[in-house]
Design a protein around this motif. Sequence first.
Motif, PDB file in Angstrom:
ATOM      1  N   ASP A   3     -37.411-103.545  93.159  1.00 46.94           N
ATOM      2  CA  ASP A   3     -37.963-104.805  93.305  1.00 46.94           C
ATOM      3  C   ASP A   3     -39.627-104.831  93.804  1.00 46.94           C
ATOM      4  N   TYR A   4     -40.428-106.021  93.418  1.00 42.85           N
ATOM      5  CA  TYR A   4     -41.664-105.954  93.928  1.00 42.85           C
ATOM      6  C   TYR A   4     -41.926-105.485  95.369  1.00 42.85           C
ATOM      7  N   SER A   5     -40.921-106.401  96.052  1.00 45.91           N
ATOM      8  CA  SER A   5     -41.047-106.251  97.552  1.00 45.91           C
ATOM      9  C   SER A   5     -41.070-104.889  98.044  1.00 45.91           C
ATOM     10  N   LEU A   6     -40.908-103.803  97.056  1.00 46.39           N
ATOM     11  CA  LEU A   6     -40.811-102.298  97.478  1.00 46.39           C
ATOM     12  C   LEU A   6     -42.050-101.619  96.871  1.00 46.39           C
ATOM     13  N   GLU A   7     -43.016-102.356  96.187  1.00 42.95           N
ATOM     14  CA  GLU A   7     -44.008-101.589  95.429  1.00 42.95           C
ATOM     15  C   GLU A   7     -45.215-100.823  96.401  1.00 42.95           C
ATOM     16  N   MET A   8     -44.918-101.376  97.744  1.00 39.88           N
ATOM     17  CA  MET A   8     -45.857-100.463  98.662  1.00 39.88           C
ATOM     18  C   MET A   8     -45.633 -99.279  99.218  1.00 39.88           C
ATOM     19  N   TYR A   9     -44.084 -98.691  98.708  1.00 38.77           N
ATOM     20  CA  TYR A   9     -43.675 -97.581  99.196  1.00 38.77           C
ATOM     21  C   TYR A   9     -43.546 -96.649  97.916  1.00 38.77           C
ATOM     22  N   ALA A  10     -43.607 -95.410  98.484  1.00 38.15           N
ATOM     23  CA  ALA A  10     -43.456 -94.271  97.351  1.00 38.15           C
ATOM     24  C   ALA A  10     -42.112 -94.724  96.839  1.00 38.15           C
ATOM     25  N   SER A  11     -42.023 -94.106  95.440  1.00 32.64           N
ATOM     26  CA  SER A  11     -40.723 -94.455  94.551  1.00 32.64           C
ATOM     27  C   SER A  11     -40.633 -93.360  93.627  1.00 32.64           C
ATOM     28  N   ARG A  12     -39.211 -93.304  93.309  1.00 35.94           N
ATOM     29  CA  ARG A  12     -38.939 -92.313  92.396  1.00 35.94           C
ATOM     30  C   ARG A  12     -37.737 -92.891  91.416  1.00 35.94           C
ATOM     31  N   PRO A  13     -37.634 -92.440  89.971  1.00 41.70           N
ATOM     32  CA  PRO A  13     -36.309 -92.834  89.581  1.00 41.70           C
ATOM     33  C   PRO A  13     -35.073 -92.207  90.223  1.00 41.70           C
ATOM     34  N   ALA A  14     -34.074 -92.876  89.937  1.00 45.30           N
ATOM     35  CA  ALA A  14     -32.625 -92.504  90.226  1.00 45.30           C
ATOM     36  C   ALA A  14     -32.390 -91.205  89.156  1.00 45.30           C
ATOM     37  N   ARG A  15     -31.510 -90.316  89.832  1.00 40.09           N
ATOM     38  CA  ARG A  15     -30.985 -88.990  89.255  1.00 40.09           C
ATOM     39  C   ARG A  15     -29.329 -88.958  88.983  1.00 40.09           C
ATOM     40  N   GLU A  16     -28.875 -88.689  87.963  1.00 39.40           N
ATOM     41  CA  GLU A  16     -27.491 -88.355  87.829  1.00 39.40           C
ATOM     42  C   GLU A  16     -26.887 -87.622  88.788  1.00 39.40           C
ATOM     43  N   SER A  17     -25.717 -88.179  89.424  1.00 42.52           N
ATOM     44  CA  SER A  17     -25.185 -87.458  90.386  1.00 42.52           C
ATOM     45  C   SER A  17     -25.474 -87.154  91.868  1.00 42.52           C
ATOM     46  N   GLU A  18     -26.497 -87.925  92.099  1.00 45.17           N
ATOM     47  CA  GLU A  18     -27.174 -88.169  93.145  1.00 45.17           C
ATOM     48  C   GLU A  18     -26.541 -89.348  94.058  1.00 45.17           C
ATOM     49  N   LYS A  19     -26.269 -89.261  95.545  1.00 46.39           N
ATOM     50  CA  LYS A  19     -25.877 -90.286  96.204  1.00 46.39           C
ATOM     51  C   LYS A  19     -26.982 -91.102  96.887  1.00 46.39           C
ATOM     52  N   TYR A  20     -27.179 -92.359  96.869  1.00 47.74           N
ATOM     53  CA  TYR A  20     -27.847 -93.106  97.413  1.00 47.74           C
ATOM     54  C   TYR A  20     -27.300 -94.212  98.485  1.00 47.74           C
ATOM     55  N   VAL A  21     -28.088 -94.865  99.219  1.00 45.58           N
ATOM     56  CA  VAL A  21     -27.758 -95.720 100.224  1.00 45.58           C
ATOM     57  C   VAL A  21     -28.561 -96.794 100.249  1.00 45.58           C
ATOM     58  N   THR A  22     -28.061 -97.996 100.537  1.00 44.09           N
ATOM     59  CA  THR A  22     -28.899 -99.339 100.563  1.00 44.09           C
ATOM     60  C   THR A  22     -29.504 -99.289 102.022  1.00 44.09           C
ATOM     61  N   THR A  23     -30.813 -99.518 101.915  1.00 42.77           N
ATOM     62  CA  THR A  23     -31.776 -99.204 103.247  1.00 42.77           C
ATOM     63  C   THR A  23     -32.502-100.349 103.360  1.00 42.77           C
ATOM     64  N   ARG A  24     -32.735-100.740 104.676  1.00 42.59           N
ATOM     65  CA  ARG A  24     -33.774-101.601 104.906  1.00 42.59           C
ATOM     66  C   ARG A  24     -34.971-101.125 105.355  1.00 42.59           C
ATOM     67  N   PHE A  25     -36.014-101.241 104.301  1.00 41.35           N
ATOM     68  CA  PHE A  25     -37.228-100.852 104.467  1.00 41.35           C
ATOM     69  C   PHE A  25     -38.125-101.429 105.430  1.00 41.35           C
ATOM     70  N   PRO A  26     -39.169-100.801 106.151  1.00 41.66           N
ATOM     71  CA  PRO A  26     -40.189-101.435 107.353  1.00 41.66           C
ATOM     72  C   PRO A  26     -40.413-102.875 106.952  1.00 41.66           C
ATOM     73  N   SER A  27     -40.670-103.230 105.630  1.00 42.50           N
ATOM     74  CA  SER A  27     -41.024-104.491 105.289  1.00 42.50           C
ATOM     75  C   SER A  27     -39.963-105.586 105.570  1.00 42.50           C
ATOM     76  N   GLY A  28     -38.712-104.990 105.570  1.00 36.61           N
ATOM     77  CA  GLY A  28     -37.607-105.775 105.801  1.00 36.61           C
ATOM     78  C   GLY A  28     -37.042-105.812 104.684  1.00 36.61           C
ATOM     79  N   SER A  29     -37.412-105.543 103.389  1.00 31.62           N
ATOM     80  CA  SER A  29     -36.448-105.682 102.120  1.00 31.62           C
ATOM     81  C   SER A  29     -35.357-104.447 101.930  1.00 31.62           C
ATOM     82  N   ILE A  30     -34.374-104.691 101.454  1.00 29.74           N
ATOM     83  CA  ILE A  30     -33.473-103.948 101.042  1.00 29.74           C
ATOM     84  C   ILE A  30     -33.590-103.147  99.783  1.00 29.74           C
ATOM     85  N   GLY A  31     -33.478-101.850  99.556  1.00 32.00           N
ATOM     86  CA  GLY A  31     -33.587-101.210  98.282  1.00 32.00           C
ATOM     87  C   GLY A  31     -32.637 -99.867  98.572  1.00 32.00           C
ATOM     88  N   LEU A  32     -32.494 -99.271  97.581  1.00 36.96           N
ATOM     89  CA  LEU A  32     -31.789 -97.712  97.584  1.00 36.96           C
ATOM     90  C   LEU A  32     -32.669 -96.634  97.731  1.00 36.96           C
TER      91      LEU A  32
END
Length: 127
Positions: A3-32
Motif C-alpha cells: 500500500d502507498y501508506s508503506l512506501e516510506m519504509y524499506a520493502s521486499r517481495p514475499a517469499r514462498e514458505s515464509e511466515k509473516y504477521v500483520t504489523t502496525r508500522f510507525p505511520s499507523g498503517s498495517i502491513g505485512l
Amino acid sequence: MCDYSLEMYASRPARESEKYVTTRFPSGSIGLAAPGDCTTAVCVQYDTHLNLEGISNDLQTRLGVAASEHVVFARLEHGAYRDGVKFDNGKEISLQLLGSGVGAMLVVPAAKPQVVRDRQATLETID
C-alpha cells in the motif's frame, strides 16, 4: 503489492514458505512484515493465496469466518487503503481492519498436471 501508506519504509517481495504477521508500522498503517523485523514491509502480489491464523474473535463473528482461513490478497476498489484480503465466503476487508498480530503464510499453488498424450504412429501403406 505494498500500500502507498508503506512506501516510506524499506520493502521486499514475499517469499514462498515464509511466515509473516500483520504489523502496525510507525505511520499507523498495517502491513505485512517478517516476525522480528517490523522495519521492512513485505509486499505480496495481488491474487496471491494466503493462509491466515489468529483472526480476532470480533472479526470471526462479523465476517462469518474461523480463526484460521484461506484468503486471496486483493486490491480493494474503495477506501483510502487498497491492500486487503478476500475470504472464501466472498467477504473482503482492508488489512487495516484485519488488525495487527494476524499470521500469514503464502500458499504455494499446486502444480498443474501436465497433459500427456500418447502418440500412435500412423502407418501408411503404399500399394
